[in-house]
Design an enzyme around this catalytic site. Structure first.
Site, mmCIF file in Angstrom:
data_model
loop_
_atom_site.group_PDB
_atom_site.id
_atom_site.type_symbol
_atom_site.label_atom_id
_atom_site.label_comp_id
_atom_site.label_asym_id
_atom_site.label_seq_id
_atom_site.Cartn_x
_atom_site.Cartn_y
_atom_site.Cartn_z
ATOM 1 N N CYS A 87 -1.790 -1.004 -5.068
ATOM 2 C CA CYS A 87 -0.686 -1.918 -4.488
ATOM 3 C C CYS A 87 0.430 -1.060 -4.374
ATOM 4 O O CYS A 87 0.931 -0.626 -5.318
ATOM 5 C CB CYS A 87 -0.745 -3.173 -5.251
ATOM 6 S SG CYS A 87 0.483 -3.307 -6.354
ATOM 7 N N GLU A 88 1.265 -1.327 -3.110
ATOM 8 C CA GLU A 88 2.364 -0.485 -3.168
ATOM 9 C C GLU A 88 3.692 -1.288 -3.743
ATOM 10 O O GLU A 88 4.635 -0.645 -3.825
ATOM 11 C CB GLU A 88 2.811 -0.326 -1.778
ATOM 12 C CG GLU A 88 2.928 -1.644 -0.760
ATOM 13 C CD GLU A 88 3.197 -1.672 0.526
ATOM 14 O OE1 GLU A 88 3.809 -2.172 1.189
ATOM 15 O OE2 GLU A 88 2.680 -0.499 0.909
ATOM 16 N N HIS A 89 3.258 -2.648 -4.331
ATOM 17 C CA HIS A 89 4.177 -3.393 -4.840
ATOM 18 C C HIS A 89 4.390 -2.943 -6.045
ATOM 19 O O HIS A 89 5.753 -3.105 -6.811
ATOM 20 C CB HIS A 89 4.075 -4.905 -4.771
ATOM 21 C CG HIS A 89 3.835 -5.262 -3.327
ATOM 22 N ND1 HIS A 89 3.056 -6.133 -2.829
ATOM 23 C CD2 HIS A 89 4.643 -4.926 -2.083
ATOM 24 C CE1 HIS A 89 3.161 -6.241 -1.597
ATOM 25 N NE2 HIS A 89 4.110 -5.872 -1.160
ATOM 26 N N HIS A 90 3.359 -2.764 -7.071
ATOM 27 C CA HIS A 90 3.580 -2.319 -8.347
ATOM 28 C C HIS A 90 3.005 -1.041 -8.740
ATOM 29 O O HIS A 90 2.936 -0.827 -10.189
ATOM 30 C CB HIS A 90 2.849 -3.447 -9.244
ATOM 31 C CG HIS A 90 3.326 -4.944 -9.077
ATOM 32 N ND1 HIS A 90 2.918 -5.687 -8.322
ATOM 33 C CD2 HIS A 90 4.749 -5.519 -9.406
ATOM 34 C CE1 HIS A 90 3.943 -6.962 -8.001
ATOM 35 N NE2 HIS A 90 4.820 -6.759 -8.753
ATOM 36 N N GLN A 128 -3.675 -5.203 0.947
ATOM 37 C CA GLN A 128 -5.076 -5.484 1.288
ATOM 38 C C GLN A 128 -5.180 -5.915 2.899
ATOM 39 O O GLN A 128 -5.979 -5.298 3.524
ATOM 40 C CB GLN A 128 -5.607 -6.632 0.314
ATOM 41 C CG GLN A 128 -7.199 -6.527 0.802
ATOM 42 C CD GLN A 128 -7.619 -7.713 -0.321
ATOM 43 O OE1 GLN A 128 -7.342 -7.891 -1.255
ATOM 44 N NE2 GLN A 128 -8.852 -8.696 0.397
ATOM 45 N N HIS A 156 -6.961 -7.880 -7.576
ATOM 46 C CA HIS A 156 -5.629 -7.121 -7.959
ATOM 47 C C HIS A 156 -5.360 -7.124 -9.494
ATOM 48 O O HIS A 156 -5.117 -8.346 -9.985
ATOM 49 C CB HIS A 156 -4.592 -7.619 -7.104
ATOM 50 C CG HIS A 156 -5.102 -7.416 -5.412
ATOM 51 N ND1 HIS A 156 -4.189 -6.834 -4.907
ATOM 52 C CD2 HIS A 156 -5.908 -8.054 -4.872
ATOM 53 C CE1 HIS A 156 -4.543 -6.801 -3.580
ATOM 54 N NE2 HIS A 156 -5.854 -7.666 -3.435
ATOM 55 N N CYS A 158 -2.547 -6.341 -10.529
ATOM 56 C CA CYS A 158 -1.163 -7.050 -10.375
ATOM 57 C C CYS A 158 -1.198 -8.498 -10.638
ATOM 58 O O CYS A 158 -0.118 -9.067 -11.391
ATOM 59 C CB CYS A 158 -0.345 -6.754 -9.319
ATOM 60 S SG CYS A 158 -0.991 -6.921 -7.663
#
Length: 202
Positions: A87-90, A128, A156, A158
């Site tokens: 995931c590009e956030h975490h 996703q 996920h 995260c």
């Protein structure tokens, strides 16, 4: 946009990726001189490069040479394709199954290429929702079928390991194009065939 990219380039240091990752470990309070961590920065670099290698791959080129003219207009489904992404956030993993269907319009894709398309987009920093759309649009662009349907079921880390820490939650996303969006029966047939996997124990 170019000016912004140039400014971002100017912020890069002369340190290697492994050196930067070693600094990250130190900042986290680790002793990078201990036996278990001596080669960890290099391993992290190789792992991250592999897990984001899809950014350097053109999905359209993968399909070249794997498109065939076939007189067939029934639904083609490749389901339960294993998927792993970050995931590009975490920059934490999410993983699950991808189900892909399309109705040919005179051309089909070699079956082995569909999982490869999934891998190309999954091996990027992702969300996703975008991953689902990218797979569908690539197939639509390649063979202009009567319709494309993509469903992803994923967990996920995260969500499971941090924040709300819900270990049993999963996310389901879909992208329906053409007949799969416009025709209720076509969409329901696809979804029913996916659900049959659980009911039959496959």
């Amino acid at each position: 946009m170019k000016k912004l990219q140039d400014e971002e380039q100017l912020t890069l240091t002369s340190a290697s990726t492994a050196e930067l990752l070693r600094e990250v470990l130190v900042r986290l309070g680790e002793d990078t001189a201990r036996e278990g961590l001596i080669k960890t920065p290099e391993r992290m670099q190789k792992a991250l490069e592999y897990l984001t290698s899809g950014s350097q791959t053109d999905p359209d080129k993968i399909l070249q040479g794997a498109l065939f003219d076939v007189d067939y207009d029934e639904m083609v489904i490749v389901k339960d394709i294993e998927m792993f992404s970050l995931c590009e956030h975490h920059v934490l993993p999410f993983f699950g199954k991808v189900h892909v269907a399309y109705i040919p319009n005179g051309r089909v894709i070699g079956l082995s290429k569909i999982p490869r398309i999934v891998d190309v987009f999954a091996r990027r920093l992702q969300v996703q929702e975008r991953l689902t759309v990218q797979i569908a649009e690539t197939i639509q662009r390649a063979i202009q079928p009567q319709g494309v349907g993509v469903v992803i079921e994923a967990r996920h880390l995260c969500v499971m390991m941090r924040g709300v820490e819900k270990q049993h939650s999963s996310a389901v996303t879909s992208s329906m194009l053409g007949a799969f969006r416009n025709e209720h029966e076509t969409r329901e047939e696809f979804l029913a065939l996916i659900r049959a996997r659980a009911n039959n124990g496959y």
